[in-house]
Design a protein around this motif. Structure first.
Motif, PDB file in Angstrom:
ATOM      1  N   ALA A  36      11.598  33.612  79.603  1.00 43.35           N
ATOM      2  CA  ALA A  36      10.869  34.635  78.849  1.00 43.35           C
ATOM      3  C   ALA A  36      11.785  35.776  78.456  1.00 43.35           C
ATOM      4  CB  ALA A  36       9.698  35.161  79.675  1.00 43.35           C
ATOM      5  N   ARG A  37      12.675  36.175  79.363  1.00 44.39           N
ATOM      6  CA  ARG A  37      13.632  37.246  79.036  1.00 44.39           C
ATOM      7  C   ARG A  37      14.559  36.821  77.907  1.00 44.39           C
ATOM      8  NH1 ARG A  37      15.349  39.205  85.080  1.00 44.39           N
ATOM      9  NH2 ARG A  37      13.452  40.389  85.494  1.00 44.39           N
ATOM     10  N   ALA A  42      16.193  37.231  72.320  1.00 43.94           N
ATOM     11  CA  ALA A  42      16.479  36.586  71.042  1.00 43.94           C
ATOM     12  C   ALA A  42      15.568  37.118  69.938  1.00 43.94           C
ATOM     13  CB  ALA A  42      16.327  35.072  71.175  1.00 43.94           C
ATOM     14  N   ALA A  43      14.294  37.334  70.263  1.00 46.28           N
ATOM     15  CA  ALA A  43      13.353  37.849  69.263  1.00 46.28           C
ATOM     16  C   ALA A  43      13.723  39.263  68.839  1.00 46.28           C
ATOM     17  CB  ALA A  43      11.934  37.816  69.807  1.00 46.28           C
ATOM     18  N   ILE A  47      14.823  40.540  65.103  1.00 44.90           N
ATOM     19  CA  ILE A  47      14.161  41.661  64.425  1.00 44.90           C
ATOM     20  C   ILE A  47      15.186  42.707  64.008  1.00 44.90           C
ATOM     21  CG2 ILE A  47      12.596  43.613  64.782  1.00 44.90           C
ATOM     22  CD1 ILE A  47      10.924  41.693  66.559  1.00 44.90           C
ATOM     23  N   GLU A  48      16.144  42.985  64.888  1.00 45.11           N
ATOM     24  CA  GLU A  48      17.160  43.986  64.567  1.00 45.11           C
ATOM     25  C   GLU A  48      18.026  43.532  63.395  1.00 45.11           C
ATOM     26  OE1 GLU A  48      21.319  45.889  65.827  1.00 45.11           O
ATOM     27  OE2 GLU A  48      20.493  44.303  67.060  1.00 45.11           O
ATOM     28  N   ILE A  49      18.415  42.262  63.402  1.00 47.65           N
ATOM     29  CA  ILE A  49      19.253  41.744  62.315  1.00 47.65           C
ATOM     30  C   ILE A  49      18.478  41.749  61.011  1.00 47.65           C
ATOM     31  CG2 ILE A  49      20.360  39.642  61.456  1.00 47.65           C
ATOM     32  CD1 ILE A  49      21.208  39.104  64.370  1.00 47.65           C
ATOM     33  N   LYS A  50      17.223  41.312  61.048  1.00 45.47           N
ATOM     34  CA  LYS A  50      16.403  41.241  59.846  1.00 45.47           C
ATOM     35  C   LYS A  50      16.034  42.635  59.325  1.00 45.47           C
ATOM     36  CE  LYS A  50      13.760  38.606  57.187  1.00 45.47           C
ATOM     37  NZ  LYS A  50      14.199  37.522  56.382  1.00 45.47           N
ATOM     38  N   GLY A  51      15.808  43.576  60.231  1.00 44.09           N
ATOM     39  CA  GLY A  51      15.357  44.905  59.829  1.00 44.09           C
ATOM     40  C   GLY A  51      16.456  45.893  59.516  1.00 44.09           C
ATOM     41  N   ASN A  52      17.693  45.553  59.807  1.00 45.42           N
ATOM     42  CA  ASN A  52      18.803  46.474  59.566  1.00 45.42           C
ATOM     43  C   ASN A  52      19.248  46.343  58.111  1.00 45.42           C
ATOM     44  OD1 ASN A  52      20.970  48.155  59.724  1.00 45.42           O
ATOM     45  ND2 ASN A  52      21.866  47.201  61.540  1.00 45.42           N
TER      46      ASN A  52
END
Length: 103
Positions: A36-37, A42-43, A47-52
């Motif tokens: 889970a960690r 990874a999620a 999100i950081e890569i997609k949102g930056n």
């Protein structure tokens, strides 16, 4: 984007080190808490890569610059014609806007 740019982590598979991207969950995690960690990590990385957006724009512009320079090396006459065409288009657009504003 290469694995080193995405912050890939080395993982061993069959005794061979393999780079896993930050946005992937390594195989072989049997502990549900660790799994889970890893999925959450990874999620969040995805999100950081997609949102930056500034970084994505910078990388896209760098790829464009590389393509244009390669085109100019392969075809200098075509590159000069492209520059002249862009300059004529921008000049015409400025002229049309200036004319519309002055009326």
């Amino acid at each position: 984007m290469t694995l080193s740019e995405s912050g890939g982590a080395p993982v061993e598979r069959d005794g061979v080190p393999v780079l896993v991207p930050r946005t992937a969950v390594p195989d072989g995690i049997v502990d549900p808490v660790l799994s889970a960690r890893a999925e959450l990590k990874a999620a969040l990385a995805a999100i950081e890569i997609k949102g930056n957006l500034p970084r994505r724009l910078e990388q896209a512009s760098q790829r464009g610059i590389v393509r244009v320079r390669a085109f100019a090396r392969r075809n200098p006459v075509g590159a000069a014609a492209a520059v002249a065409g862009v300059a004529a288009t921008v000049g015409g657009l400025v002229w049309v806007i200036a004319r519309a504003v002055s009326r």
